[in-house]
Write a protein that holds these residues in place. Structure first.
Motif: not given
Length: 163
Positions: A91-95, A125-128
């Motif tokens: 659902p999101i961009i991230g690792t 995503a952004m440390k979350l």
């Protein structure tokens, strides 16, 4: 390389169906990424490299040699086989991480039975760290992403057999 040549290269890559092209020449480094579905240009980077002394001159015939073409392999089963599985997408961009922390066991394995709402992975995503939950109950058939890999929005992560 002038602006017109860069524009022509972008058009060529967009029409070729290639996912990514990297071109490095004397003082220019270009990366062009395209989407696979609509063949529209998504990202283009043009970077001027610092001038270096004694670089060899590149002729027009040699300019095509340093082009590196990377195609993104589609890891899809045949349509008939894939139709019975539910694809869980990012659902999101991230690792993507398969474990809650490095010293903990993975959330799920291939062959594991999951219920709707079970946590399958986390995406940073952004440390979350966002927990990704199963949308259906069933059996994990395939994990489509490697641990600690970057993922894009709507990228398939898991195949689940709901039967």
């Amino acid at each position: 390389m002038d602006l017109k040549e860069i524009q022509n290269l972008i058009k060529f890559v967009a029409n070729s169906g290639v996912a990514e092209v990297k071109l490095e020449m004397d003082d220019v480094k270009i990366t062009i990424r395209t989407t696979l579905e609509g063949n529209t240009t998504e990202t283009t980077y043009v970077q001027q490299l610092p001038a270096q002394a004694a670089l060899p001159q590149v002729t027009a015939a040699q300019q095509t040699a340093p082009i590196i073409v990377n195609t993104v392999p589609e890891t899809q089963a045949p349509a008939a086989e894939n139709s019975k599985y539910v694809t869980i997408k990012s659902p999101i961009i991230g690792t993507f991480y398969r474990k809650p922390s490095p010293d903990k066991p993975v959330f799920t394995e291939v062959g594991s039975t999951v219920s709707k709402g079970d946590v399958l992975c986390v995406i940073e995503a952004m440390k979350l760290f966002n927990e990704i939950e199963s949308e259906v109950s069933g059996k994990i058939v395939k994990i489509l992403v490697d641990d600690m890999s970057p993922v894009e929005f709507d990228q398939p992560l898991f195949l689940v057999d709901p039967s």
